[in-house]
Scaffold this active site. Structure first.
Site, short mmCIF file in Angstrom:
data_model
loop_
_atom_site.label_atom_id
_atom_site.label_comp_id
_atom_site.label_asym_id
_atom_site.label_seq_id
_atom_site.Cartn_x
_atom_site.Cartn_y
_atom_site.Cartn_z
CG LEU A 1 17.03 36.78 8.70
CD1 LEU A 1 16.71 37.74 9.83
CD2 LEU A 1 17.12 35.36 9.25
CG PHE B 1 8.58 48.61 2.26
CD1 PHE B 1 8.11 49.56 1.40
CD2 PHE B 1 7.70 47.96 3.11
CE1 PHE B 1 6.78 49.90 1.39
CE2 PHE B 1 6.37 48.30 3.10
CZ PHE B 1 5.89 49.27 2.23
N GLY B 2 12.22 45.80 1.06
CA GLY B 2 13.62 45.49 1.02
C GLY B 2 13.91 44.11 1.56
CG ASP C 1 2.65 43.35 3.35
OD1 ASP C 1 1.78 42.50 3.09
OD2 ASP C 1 3.81 43.27 2.93
#
Ligand SMILES: *[C@@H]1O[C@H](CO)[C@@H](O)[C@H](O)[C@H]1NC(C)=O
Ligand SMILES: *[C@@H]1O[C@H](CO)[C@@H](O)[C@H](O)[C@H]1NC(C)=O
Ligand SMILES: *[C@@H]1O[C@H](CO)[C@@H](O)[C@H](O)[C@H]1NC(C)=O
Ligand SMILES: *[C@@H]1O[C@H](CO)[C@@H](O)[C@H](O)[C@H]1NC(C)=O
Ligand SMILES: *[C@@H]1O[C@H](CO)[C@@H](O)[C@H](O)[C@H]1NC(C)=O
Ligand SMILES: *[C@@H]1O[C@H](CO)[C@@H](O)[C@H](O)[C@H]1NC(C)=O
Ligand SMILES: *[C@@H]1O[C@H](CO)[C@@H](O)[C@H](O)[C@H]1NC(C)=O
Ligand SMILES: *[C@@H]1O[C@H](CO)[C@@H](O)[C@H](O)[C@H]1NC(C)=O
Ligand SMILES: *[C@@H]1O[C@H](CO)[C@@H](O)[C@H](O)[C@H]1NC(C)=O
Ligand SMILES: *[C@@H]1O[C@H](CO)[C@@H](O)[C@H](O)[C@H]1NC(C)=O
Ligand SMILES: *[C@@H]1O[C@H](CO)[C@@H](O)[C@H](O)[C@H]1NC(C)=O
Ligand SMILES: *[C@@H]1O[C@H](CO)[C@@H](O)[C@H](O)[C@H]1NC(C)=O
Length: 816
Positions: A502, A507-508, A624
């Protein structure tokens, strides 16, 4: 904002590299530093026809003078030379022999063989012996006689052995470099402190150095541009900063007109000086010296400045705060009670106020080797001791600072600040109650405490439930948070297949998955680096904390998975994906968000953020917030994602300052992008950008217009000033929007992106302003730092790659 000095350099000709007995500096010639950064010569400032000897940056397009030899004694004609004599004394002399200026070398005895003056790469004009190249014991140096500018490597403060004081004094005005009224120096009375004077009156107190910074400048934090230090020993007391990267041009300069100190950084890209840190005093009265008078606290926390008396004091004159507050109990009585207290241990005591700027330290006493409890005892002994605090607040605090008599110029910060223990006359029991209230007020402390409590609580429960092996957690209801088994996740996401991806964030990577029972999930697979050094228990603790955050404008965490080195978080799946798909780069098949949806989204995000900042038990700073982190549910209600991630998985950010900047440049507050210093107010900034984006349908990135680069914020501000702000509104909404709501939102957006964190409203104010008709304040000029200028500065400051590319979350990579 920027120093434009009109230069009339008469007959610019060759440059020399040093001045010696045989080679004076003639008017019209210049002296250049080795690396070509600085240049010295005669100039006429502004529209003045006077001539001065000065030093300026050689290689930048805007003439910026950093030093002037004799500010108050200009040369009227152009027949002067700069000479050096046998004693190494520099003199500006005209052809009649009139001396206009003379350097004051302290060298009766050391006759130099061959004295030369040289302009160093730092901008320091030094006099030394030609044969003594390596010596740093200059006979004389211009850095000892600062004008209005503090360059890197210059000392602001005292040489105690010679009594030399170096202080900055603003130019009188544009045309006249002679000393103005505004100056900044270090005061040596009591515990040394930084003080701005206007004339001879205190104007603004930078405060004492309390370890990591001055007490009055919580914004001064370790950063990527420069390091700084304060030295106070028996020989010297001074402040100094040093650039981390020699290629950056940085200067601190006092300005008489604006009445403040500015921090300017040269932007290579836009060829201008960027004001990256205007110092207090800003227009807030709390910064003005002793604005509320003695024994009162000046606070701007609620938006407007308020004065309040310290506990145990009453206002002297209800009309006039400048008289401050006086003690409810007269000193004799108090000292009497004091004596009793020490014997019965009730009565008098101290109470703590957090988030403070230390009071004026002129009537203070310091012992750096005492601890706080010794300090308390010492203060208790002397009944004119009114308060005490740590003299160094780093590492939990050390040293003892005590104040006697009236406490002057106390300010309460909305963020940062330190604890002070103030003597009170109110008896112990009531004090206890009040203390609880004080803790609630002083936000950071409160949240830190709550966090500790929560950690302890959960820690206990984990221990009592006997930590088992990873696999045993699978499908178990563990403290209400389901633990998913790796195999389940692998199956649901078709082994993390690319087609299920997606997006990718800081962070990943996020994958879509479908569980066996048909439920759709979103799986965030944390990159390995992002939680490095974290043990399993810590990871679990933090996940549990996030799981406890529940709000309808936050994406719900369904569970997690920790197995075989993987750490994953499982969220509810949002079929409408993220907001950016709707507002930027629309495809034909996407719904056009009408005004009521947009307004609803703005309100929802505001409430979600308010919850994170204030209403949840933890104070979470998102760090963020951006359109792609706002997901929309079936009914297009916004849900913030990635909350808590920054706090929990971004490394050591609890201090509010980090070497690793996580965020997306278009949304980053200037103080965060440059200093890495974040707070709830940097989230407010991101929120403001988001509001402007939602309304305009444009991304806050660079927009090039005839060579002038500006971004959405700049555009909005320009339109605002021109009173044409409705032009900002996304044209695809046509006239379907509610004009007053839209105007209100834009104004709130602009309030949120104001340059100074203190000026920005809190989220509770934002929610209040969105939901009511109250008159809104006028926004001040926003931060114009553009994406590229920040990137430039940060990347040139980071050749050691303190920020690596993957720590900047990359909006561009996210799917459309
Ligand atoms: C000094 O000024 C005079 C007239 O003002 C001019 O003719 C002359 O060239 C100048 N000399 C230098 C060295 O700039
Ligand atoms: C002067 O500036 C130009 C353009 O900014 C740069 O290319 C050049 O390297 C600079 N020269 C020096 C000596 O710094
Ligand atoms: C130099 O001295 C002469 C006579 O003393 C005077 O007329 C003239 O104005 C002086 N020039 C300067 C530049 O001071
Ligand atoms: C600068 O000029 C003033 C006169 O305006 C004079 O009193 C002072 O001594 C000069 N300073 C130096 C360092 O020469
Ligand atoms: C020059 O130095 C002497 C002795 O060091 C000092 O007394 C005097 O004030 C200085 N003058 C100036 C203008 O700095
Ligand atoms: C400095 O302050 C005095 C007294 O307030 C005032 O008369 C003077 O104009 C000020 N000077 C400048 C340069 O502002
Ligand atoms: C000082 O501040 C004023 C007003 O903010 C500004 O117009 C001026 O350019 C500044 N002067 C310098 C030398 O930066
Ligand atoms: C702040 O002060 C202004 C002017 O004094 C007033 O109009 C406004 O309502 C105040 N705002 C708050 C939040 O108290
Ligand atoms: C308090 O006690 C000290 C001795 O411990 C004594 O010297 C002082 O006079 C007392 N002060 C008063 C006001 O009683
Ligand atoms: C400072 O405190 C230390 C420890 O209590 C003590 O030994 C020392 O004498 C104190 N120094 C002064 C100047 O009071
Ligand atoms: C403070 O110092 C005293 C004397 O050195 C010591 O007895 C005491 O335990 C210390 N207190 C703390 C909290 O460190
Ligand atoms: C209390 O401190 C003040 C200020 O340092 C000092 O003048 C006074 O003598 C002290 N009194 C006692 C009783 O120690």
């Amino acid at each position: 904002m920027i120093t434009h000095l009109l230069f009339s350099l008469s007959g610019f000709s060759s440059a020399t590299d040093s001045i010696s007995k045989v080679q004076p500096l003639h008017e019209g010639k210049t002296l250049v530093s080795n690396d070509g950064t600085f240049e010295m010569g005669f100039f006429s400032p502004g529209s003045s026809s006077n001539h001065y000897l000065g030093i300026w940056y050689k290689n930048i397009s805007i003439r910026t003078v950093v030093w002037v030899a004799n500010r108050s004694n200009p040369v009227k004609d152009n027949t002067t030379n700069l000479h050096i004599n046998n004693q190494g004394i520099l003199q500006i002399v005209n052809k009649n022999g009139t001396v206009f200026w003379s350097s004051n070398s302290t060298t009766e005895d050391n006759l130099l063989m061959n004295p030369v003056a040289q302009l160093l790469d730092s901008g320091n004009l030094v006099v030394r012996d030609e044969n003594d190249q390596d010596s740093v014991n200059y006979v004389w140096q211009s850095f000892d006689y600062p004008c209005d500018t503090l360059l890197p490597g210059m000392k602001l403060g005292w040489d105690l052995k010679t009594g030399l004081q170096r202080r900055l004094t603003a130019w009188r005005n544009w045309d006249d470099p002679s000393p103005g009224n505004l100056s900044w120096g270090i005061s040596l009375d009591g515990f040394p402190q930084g003080v701005f004077l206007k004339g001879s009156r205190e104007y603004y107190r930078v405060g004492p150095w309390i370890g990591p910074r001055f007490s009055g400048t919580p914004e001064l934090k370790t950063n990527q541009l420069f390091s700084y230090k304060f030295v106070s020993d028996k020989n010297e007391v001074y402040f100094e900063y040093i650039l981390k990267n020699k290629l950056i041009l940085l200067r601190l300069v006092m300005n008489e007109t604006s009445g403040t100190r500015h921090g300017y950084m040269w932007s290579i890209g836009s060829h201008e000086w960027m004001d990256f840190s205007s110092h207090s005093p800003r227009d807030q009265d709390c910064d003005l010296y002793n604005h509320c008078g003695p024994n009162a606290i000046c606070s701007v926390i609620s938006g407007n400045e308020t004065c309040k008396c310290l506990k145990g004091f009453k206002q002297k004159s209800s009309q006039d705060w400048s008289q401050g507050c006086s003690s409810l109990v007269d000193e004799k009585l108090r000292c009497n009670m004091d004596n009793k207290t020490r014997t019965n241990n009730g009565g008098l005591t101290f109470y703590k106020v957090g988030g403070m700027k230390y009071p004026d330290t002129r009537s203070s006493w310091v012992n750096e080797s005492m601890n706080l409890s010794e300090c308390r005892d010492k203060c208790m002994e002397n009944c004119s001791c009114m308060a005490y605090a740590s003299s160094d607040i780093s590492e939990g605090g050390s040293g003892c600072l005590m104040w006697f008599g009236d406490l002057n110029d106390i300010k309460e910060f909305s963020d940062g600040g330190a604890d002070i223990y103030i003597r009170t006359m109110i008896d112990g029991k009531e004090d206890h109650k009040k203390k609880a209230a004080v803790i609630v007020i002083s936000g950071t402390i409160a949240s830190a405490l709550v966090m500790i409590l929560v950690f302890c609580y959960i820690g206990k429960r984990i221990i009592s439930s006997k930590v088992k092996k990873n696999n045993d957690y699978a499908h178990e209801d563990y403290l209400d948070l389901p633990i998913f088994d790796l195999a389940t996740i692998v199956k649901a996401t078709q082994d993390f297949s690319i087609s299920n991806k997606l997006g990718k964030g800081g962070f990943g990577t996020v994958y879509k998955g479908t569980l066996v029972d048909g439920q759709d999930i979103a799986v965030k697979r944390l990159s390995h680096g992002s939680s490095s050094g974290q043990g399993l228990t810590e990871f679990m603790n933090e996940v549990l904390l996030i799981a406890k955050l529940q709000h309808r404008n936050l994406v719900k965490l369904l569970g997690c998975c920790i197995q075989e080195g993987e750490k994953m978080l499982v969220y509810e799946y949002m079929p409408n994906k993220s907001l950016d798909n709707f507002i930027f780069g629309r495809k034909d098949d996407t719904i056009i968000l009408d005004w009521s949806h947009r307004f609803n989204i703005i309100n929802g995000v505001a409430r979600g953020l308010l919850y994170l900042h204030q209403d949840s038990r933890l104070r979470i700073i998102h760090r963020d917030l951006k359109a792609s982190n706002v997901l929309l549910d079936i009914e297009l209600n916004p849900k913030i994602s990635d909350f808590g991630m920054a706090k929990s998985f971004g490394g050591n950010q609890i201090e509010g300052n980090t070497n690793r900047i996580v965020g997306t440049y278009g949304y980053m507050a200037p103080e965060y992008a440059i200093y890495g210093s974040f707070s709830i107010k940097s989230d407010v900034f991101s929120f403001g950008v988001l509001v402007l984006e939602i309304i305009s349908g444009k991304k806050n990135r660079m927009i090039y217009r005839e060579g002038i680069s500006t971004n959405l914020i700049g555009q909005a501000w320009t339109l605002w000033k021109e009173k044409k702000v409705l032009e900002l509104i996304d044209s695809c909404m046509e006239d379907s929007y509610d004009e007053s709501e839209a105007l209100r939102c834009i104004q709130i957006g602009l309030l949120c992106v104001q340059q100074h964190p203190e000026d920005r409203p809190s989220m509770s104010n934002v929610v209040m302003m969105l939901g009511s008709e109250v008159a809104l304040p006028q926004p001040k000029e926003p931060s114009f730092l553009t994406e590229t200028s920040i990137l430039q500065v940060v990347s040139s400051a980071n050749q050691q790659s303190i920020i690596s590319a993957n720590e900047i979350s990359v909006t561009e990579l996210e799917p459309r």
